[in-house]
Design an enzyme around this catalytic site. Structure first.
Site, PDB file in Angstrom:
ATOM      1  N   ARG A 134      20.005 -12.715  -5.147  1.00 21.09           N
ATOM      2  CA  ARG A 134      21.046 -13.731  -5.349  1.00 21.09           C
ATOM      3  C   ARG A 134      22.434 -13.127  -5.214  1.00 21.09           C
ATOM      4  O   ARG A 134      22.623 -11.943  -5.463  1.00 21.09           O
ATOM      5  CB  ARG A 134      20.901 -14.404  -6.717  1.00 21.09           C
ATOM      6  N   ASP A 183      32.924 -10.236 -22.912  1.00 21.59           N
ATOM      7  CA  ASP A 183      33.167  -9.044 -22.091  1.00 21.59           C
ATOM      8  C   ASP A 183      34.429  -8.307 -22.530  1.00 21.59           C
ATOM      9  O   ASP A 183      35.274  -8.850 -23.249  1.00 21.59           O
ATOM     10  CB  ASP A 183      33.299  -9.467 -20.621  1.00 21.59           C
ATOM     11  N   ASP A 194      26.712  -8.399 -20.217  1.00 18.96           N
ATOM     12  CA  ASP A 194      26.972  -7.865 -18.884  1.00 18.96           C
ATOM     13  C   ASP A 194      27.391  -6.416 -19.079  1.00 18.96           C
ATOM     14  O   ASP A 194      28.463  -6.144 -19.635  1.00 18.96           O
ATOM     15  CB  ASP A 194      28.087  -8.661 -18.188  1.00 18.96           C
ATOM     16  N   ARG A 215      37.466 -12.932 -15.922  1.00 14.63           N
ATOM     17  CA  ARG A 215      38.142 -12.728 -14.626  1.00 14.63           C
ATOM     18  C   ARG A 215      39.622 -13.075 -14.752  1.00 14.63           C
ATOM     19  O   ARG A 215      40.248 -13.514 -13.795  1.00 14.63           O
ATOM     20  CB  ARG A 215      37.470 -13.581 -13.540  1.00 14.63           C
ATOM     21  N   CYS A 231      40.833 -20.083 -19.840  1.00 17.46           N
ATOM     22  CA  CYS A 231      40.280 -19.672 -21.134  1.00 17.46           C
ATOM     23  C   CYS A 231      40.918 -18.338 -21.526  1.00 17.46           C
ATOM     24  O   CYS A 231      41.023 -17.430 -20.687  1.00 17.46           O
ATOM     25  CB  CYS A 231      38.770 -19.521 -21.011  1.00 17.46           C
ATOM     26  N   LYS A 247      23.380  -7.977 -16.072  1.00 18.79           N
ATOM     27  CA  LYS A 247      23.141  -8.587 -17.378  1.00 18.79           C
ATOM     28  C   LYS A 247      21.836  -8.094 -17.967  1.00 18.79           C
ATOM     29  O   LYS A 247      20.843  -8.000 -17.248  1.00 18.79           O
ATOM     30  CB  LYS A 247      22.950 -10.096 -17.166  1.00 18.79           C
ATOM     31  N   CYS A 268      38.831 -15.196 -20.738  1.00 19.80           N
ATOM     32  CA  CYS A 268      38.197 -15.154 -19.411  1.00 19.80           C
ATOM     33  C   CYS A 268      37.942 -13.726 -18.942  1.00 19.80           C
ATOM     34  O   CYS A 268      38.828 -12.883 -18.971  1.00 19.80           O
ATOM     35  CB  CYS A 268      39.076 -15.867 -18.400  1.00 19.80           C
ATOM     36  N   ARG A 302      24.979  -8.232  -6.549  1.00 25.92           N
ATOM     37  CA  ARG A 302      24.597  -7.246  -7.569  1.00 25.92           C
ATOM     38  C   ARG A 302      23.074  -7.141  -7.690  1.00 25.92           C
ATOM     39  O   ARG A 302      22.529  -6.073  -7.912  1.00 25.92           O
ATOM     40  CB  ARG A 302      25.184  -7.701  -8.909  1.00 25.92           C
ATOM     41  N   TYR A 303      22.418  -8.266  -7.595  1.00 27.36           N
ATOM     42  CA  TYR A 303      20.959  -8.331  -7.740  1.00 27.36           C
ATOM     43  C   TYR A 303      20.364  -8.637  -6.365  1.00 27.36           C
ATOM     44  O   TYR A 303      20.998  -9.290  -5.539  1.00 27.36           O
ATOM     45  CB  TYR A 303      20.573  -9.463  -8.694  1.00 27.36           C
ATOM     46  N   CYS A 307      41.157 -22.699 -11.780  1.00 27.20           N
ATOM     47  CA  CYS A 307      40.297 -23.408 -12.738  1.00 27.20           C
ATOM     48  C   CYS A 307      41.053 -24.630 -13.249  1.00 27.20           C
ATOM     49  O   CYS A 307      42.288 -24.707 -13.137  1.00 27.20           O
ATOM     50  CB  CYS A 307      39.976 -22.521 -13.934  1.00 27.20           C
TER      51      CYS A 307
HETATM   52  S1  SF4 Z   1      36.069 -18.513 -18.134  1.00 28.96           S
HETATM   53 FE1  SF4 Z   1      37.622 -17.929 -16.586  1.00 28.96          FE
HETATM   54  S2  SF4 Z   1      36.744 -18.581 -14.651  1.00 28.96           S
HETATM   55 FE2  SF4 Z   1      35.654 -19.699 -16.259  1.00 28.96          FE
HETATM   56  S3  SF4 Z   1      36.788 -21.665 -16.515  1.00 28.96           S
HETATM   57 FE3  SF4 Z   1      37.587 -20.198 -18.028  1.00 28.96          FE
HETATM   58  S4  SF4 Z   1      39.368 -19.297 -16.994  1.00 28.96           S
HETATM   59 FE4  SF4 Z   1      38.110 -20.218 -15.388  1.00 28.96          FE
END
Ligand code: SF4
Length: 347
Positions: free
Chosen positions: A96, A274, A311, A114, A109, A318, A112, A92-93, A105
Site C-alpha cells: 500500500r 506523534d 508510528d 504533518r 489540528c 505502525k 497535527c 512504507r509498506y 485541510c
Molecule cells: S491532523 Fe493534520 S492533516 Fe489531519 S485534518 Fe488535522 S491538520 Fe489536517
C-alpha cells in the site's frame, strides 16, 4: 441579512468569536505565524466559549505551548520523507501507498503530525506530479491499496476528487481506495451527493476513515454526513489520536467509541500522539494509553475496540502497543477484570 458564518483563519477572527481573549493575542501571534489556523463554523459551534481547556478548543485553538520545543520532537515525526520515492507518494509498506493529493485541510489540528507541511495555500500535487505519482503506482503490481491523504482529500472539489479516483481505479492491481478525512466532522456540508459519488469506483472497494477525537464531534450534522457516505455503500472506519485533556479518560474515550459505532463506523486506530513539534502538552505516556485500553476491554463491546498504535519515529511504520494480556512465557492470560488464568487450564 446576516452573512453565513465562514471559517476562522486568523487570531483576530478567533477573538471576535470569543475563542481567544484579546489579551492573549500578543503571545499567540508567533504560534499563528508558524502553524496554520482554521476553525470551521461547525467546529466553532462545538467549542465552549471562555474555557481554554474545552476538549474541542484544545484541538483547534492555538496555544502558546506550541512554541515549546522538546528534545525528541521532529518536523517529520513518522518519517514520510524517507519513504517518498516521488512527490506525493509515501511507500512504507509493500502492499500500500499513501497518496498525498493536497496539503490543505478544512481545519488545522494543533497536534497535527504533518503540521510542518500542511496549511492554506500550500496547494496540492501539480498535474505533472500527479501523473508521476500515478505512474509510480501503476508500475508496481504489489500495490493493492492506495490511501488518499494530505492534508485532507475531501477539501478537493467533487470533480477533482473524481478525476483522481477514476485514474486510480483504472489501475488493475489497485483494488482498494481508502480516504482519510476530518471533513464529515469539520465541514459536514461538504459531504454532498456529488462528493460521495466521486468516492465510488466501479469494481473497487472504497473506504472512508474518519478522524474524530471526542464524542461531541459527532453531532447531528456530522452523523448525517457519515450516513450519506455509508448509505452509498462506502464502509467507514475511524482513527482517533489519544490527546491529553481531550479524550484521555475512560468515560470520554468509551463514549467516543460508542458514538462512532452508533454511526456505523468501526473504530480502527487509536494513535499514540506523534512527536510533532510543539505538541508535548497534548501527549500522554504510553502507559496511560495502555491503562485506558484496559478500561475499554471487556467493558465496552468488541465493536468499540480500536487498535492502540504507535508510528515508530523516522518511518519504521505502525505497531500495536498493547496492552498485552498474554504473559511473557505464554503460559497465562489476563481477563478483563485483571485475573490471570493459566492456558491451557490445569486438568
Ligand atoms: S491532523 Fe493534520 S492533516 Fe489531519 S485534518 Fe488535522 S491538520 Fe489536517
Amino acid at each position: 441579512m446576516n452573512a453565513p458564518p465562514t471559517t476562522l483563519r486568523d487570531l483576530e477572527a478567533l477573538c471576535e468569536r470569543a475563542l481567544v481573549p484579546r489579551e492573549r493575542l500578543g503571545e499567540l501571534a508567533a504560534v499563528a505565524a508558524r502553524y496554520a489556523v482554521a476553525i470551521t463554523p461547525a467546529i466553532a459551534d462545538l467549542i465552549e466559549r471562555g474555557d481554554a481547556q474545552d476538549p474541542i478548543a484544545r484541538q483547534f485553538v492555538p496555544d502558546a505551548a506550541e512554541l515549546v520545543a522538546r528534545a525528541g520532537d521532529r518536523g517529520d515525526p513518522i518519517g514520510d520523507d524517507a519513504f517518498s520515492p516521488v512527490e506525493g507518494v509515501v511507500h512504507r509498506y509493500p502492499d500500500r501507498v499513501l497518496l498525498k493529493v493536497v496539503n490543505a485541510c478544512a481545519v488545522y489540528c494543533r497536534f497535527c503530525f504533518r503540521r510542518e507541511t500542511v496549511g492554506p495555500g500550500r496547494g496540492g500535487l501539480s498535474r505533472a506530479a500527479l501523473d508521476a505519482a500515478l505512474d509510480y503506482i501503476g508500475a508496481r503490481p504489489q500495490i493493492w491499496e492506495v490511501i488518499l491523504t494530505g492534508g485532507d482529500p475531501l477539501v478537493l472539489s467533487a470533480r477533482r476528487l473524481e478525476a483522481v479516483v477514476t485514474r486510480l481505479a483504472a489501475i488493475a492491481h489497485v483494488k482498494v481506495i481508502r480516504v482519510h478525512t476530518r471533513v464529515p466532522v469539520a465541514a459536514p456540508e461538504r459531504i454532498t451527493a456529488a462528493l460521495v459519488r466521486a468516492l465510488r469506483a466501479p469494481d473497487k472497494a472504497s473506504f472512508v476513515v474518519l478522524h474524530a477525537n471526542h464524542p461531541r464531534e459527532l453531532g447531528k450534522a456530522a452523523r448525517a454526513a457519515c450516513a450519506r457516505v455509508i448509505d452509498a455503500g462506502i464502509p467507514m472506519l475511524s482513527q482517533s489520536v489519544l490527546l491529553r485533556g481531550v479524550n484521555d479518560d475512560a468515560a470520554t474515550l468509551g463514549a467516543l467509541m460508542r458514538a462512532l459505532v452508533e454511526c456505523r463506523i468501526k473504530p480502527y486506530y487509536l494513535h499514540h500522539a506523534d512527536l510533532a513539534p510543539g505538541t508535548a502538552h497534548l501527549r500522554t505516556s504510553i502507559a496511560e494509553g495502555q491503562a485506558l485500553m484496559r478500561t475499554l476491554h471487556g467493558r465496552y463491546s468488541g465493536l468499540c475496540q480500536p487498535a492502540y498504535v504507535l508510528d515508530i519515529p523516522d518511518g519504521y511504520g505502525k505497531s500495536p502497543i498493547g496492552p498485552n494480556y498474554l504473559s511473557d512465557d505464554g503460559a497465562s492470560v489476563e481477563d478483563f477484570n485483571g485475573r490471570r488464568h493459566r492456558y491451557p487450564p490445569p486438568r
